[in-house]
Design an enzyme around this catalytic site. Structure first.
Site, PDB file in Angstrom:
ATOM      1  N   SER A 100     -96.940 -56.499  38.777  1.00 39.00           N
ATOM      2  CA  SER A 100     -95.397 -57.518  38.441  1.00 39.00           C
ATOM      3  C   SER A 100     -96.125 -58.185  40.121  1.00 39.00           C
ATOM      4  O   SER A 100     -96.555 -58.269  40.223  1.00 39.00           O
ATOM      5  CB  SER A 100     -94.600 -57.577  37.925  1.00 39.00           C
ATOM      6  OG  SER A 100     -93.943 -58.015  37.738  1.00 39.00           O
ATOM      7  N   ASP A 130     -98.622 -60.033  28.202  1.00 42.90           N
ATOM      8  CA  ASP A 130     -98.157 -60.142  28.644  1.00 42.90           C
ATOM      9  C   ASP A 130     -97.932 -61.155  28.920  1.00 42.90           C
ATOM     10  O   ASP A 130     -99.442 -61.976  29.286  1.00 42.90           O
ATOM     11  CB  ASP A 130     -98.464 -59.589  30.112  1.00 42.90           C
ATOM     12  CG  ASP A 130     -97.922 -59.922  31.020  1.00 42.90           C
ATOM     13  OD1 ASP A 130     -97.319 -60.003  31.523  1.00 42.90           O
ATOM     14  OD2 ASP A 130     -98.466 -58.856  32.297  1.00 42.90           O
ATOM     15  N   HIS A 144     -96.404 -56.228  29.489  1.00 44.90           N
ATOM     16  CA  HIS A 144     -95.798 -56.508  31.068  1.00 44.90           C
ATOM     17  C   HIS A 144     -94.685 -54.505  31.507  1.00 44.90           C
ATOM     18  O   HIS A 144     -93.483 -54.700  30.439  1.00 44.90           O
ATOM     19  CB  HIS A 144     -95.217 -57.419  31.655  1.00 44.90           C
ATOM     20  CG  HIS A 144     -95.299 -57.843  32.437  1.00 44.90           C
ATOM     21  ND1 HIS A 144     -96.439 -58.468  33.278  1.00 44.90           N
ATOM     22  CD2 HIS A 144     -94.040 -57.060  33.294  1.00 44.90           C
ATOM     23  CE1 HIS A 144     -95.739 -58.405  34.688  1.00 44.90           C
ATOM     24  NE2 HIS A 144     -94.275 -57.607  34.923  1.00 44.90           N
TER      25      HIS A 144
END
Length: 307
Positions: A154, A248, A278
């Site tokens: 991320s 996501d 995610h």
């Protein structure tokens, strides 16, 4: 994955974007190990600090598996996710242990400074300073710094990708970029942002919250250190292994960046994990796909390091 999301909804937790940053960090820490795999046993784990350019001490953690401790192992420099606002060495301890164990390599995890106390570009500068420290002093920790990879999930993947662009400019040789669902774009306007922007764990409200705390103003969105897709040139950057979650909001950004890298002649191994959201790689207790992603990423590291 649907069952996990339903359980989360029934728990009725206050969303992170409704909390102060301090409260959000505490909530993220508390929830970090609920779905994560039990920590793999690692022969040597050492906490230490790295000085950033302004003298600030960045917390870091070295993982050295038994099979690597008798020689100078290659090393993955890892940056945790959390939207530049939450996350720590502890929230990603299990993931780093897993990668070290499965890839038979050392992992150095670095806790860059978080927003809003430290806004852009501090996180990027801390990540770059950590890379420079590792190249200069990693051998003092028994590491083979000629075999070096960058990685993160991320926001940490964003930092790794941006540092890889700078490393190419500085003629620093990297074996691999290991990127779990990195943030790559400047704005949330791709179809996946709208399609998966609500009800799939990471929501657009979270992204707005994180970036609102991290960026100084809207002009920072157009800086490639925040959005690697905007880098003027990506030719010659390190090879990439990228793992994306299908459900996501940031899926399209990651896929588009992978396409851009390929168009520039960069070798890209793109894995798309169907039906997951995610942050799924930290859900190994409940999601078999997370365990598969760990294996896939470790295999890419072993191949890159020639192990």
């Amino acid at each position: 994955m649907r069952l996990v999301l339903e359980r989360m909804a029934r728990a009725n937790f206050v969303p992170l974007h409704a909390l102060s940053p301090v409260q959000a960090r505490a909530a993220y820490e508390k929830a970090a190990s609920v779905l994560d795999l039990p920590p793999a046993r690692i022969d040597h784990v050492e906490d230490f600090s790295v000085n950033a350019r302004d003298g600030h001490a960045l917390h870091a953690r070295l993982y050295m598996p038994r099979e690597a401790s008798a020689k100078q192992p290659p090393v993955l420099l890892f940056f945790h996710g959390g939207g530049f606002v939450v996350g720590s060495l502890d929230t990603h301890d299990s993931l780093c242990r897993s990668l070290s164990h499965l890839a038979h390599c050392a992992v150095v995890s670095v806790a860059y400074r978080l927003a809003p106390e430290w806004r852009f570009p501090t996180a990027y500068e801390d990540a770059w300073d950590a890379l420079c420290w590792l190249r200069a002093s990693g051998s003092d920790k028994g590491l083979d710094t000629t075999r070096l990879a960058l990685g993160g999930d991320s926001a940490g993947g964003t930092l790794a990708a941006a540092c890889a662009v700078q490393a190419r400019a500085e003629n620093i040789d990297l074996r691999l970029q290991l990127l779990f669902y990195p943030g790559c774009g400047a704005r949330q306007n791709n179809p996946s942002h709208h399609h998966f922007g609500q009800g799939f764990l990471l929501e657009l409200a979270h992204i707005d919250y994180f970036f609102g705390h991290y960026l100084r103003d809207e002009r920072d969105r157009d800086d490639w250190r925040f959005a690697p897709m905007l880098a003027p040139d990506v030719e010659g950057v390190a090879p990439v292994w990228m793992g994306l979650a299908e459900c996501d909001p940031q899926f399209d950004d990651g896929r588009d960046y992978a396409d851009r890298l390929r168009a520039a002649g960069v070798r890209v191994d793109l894995e798309i994990y169907a039906g997951v959201v995610h942050d799924f790689v930290r859900m190994g207790r409940a999601i078999e796909t997370a365990r598969q992603a760990h294996q896939d990423a470790a295999r890419a590291l072993r191949q890159a390091f020639g192990e």
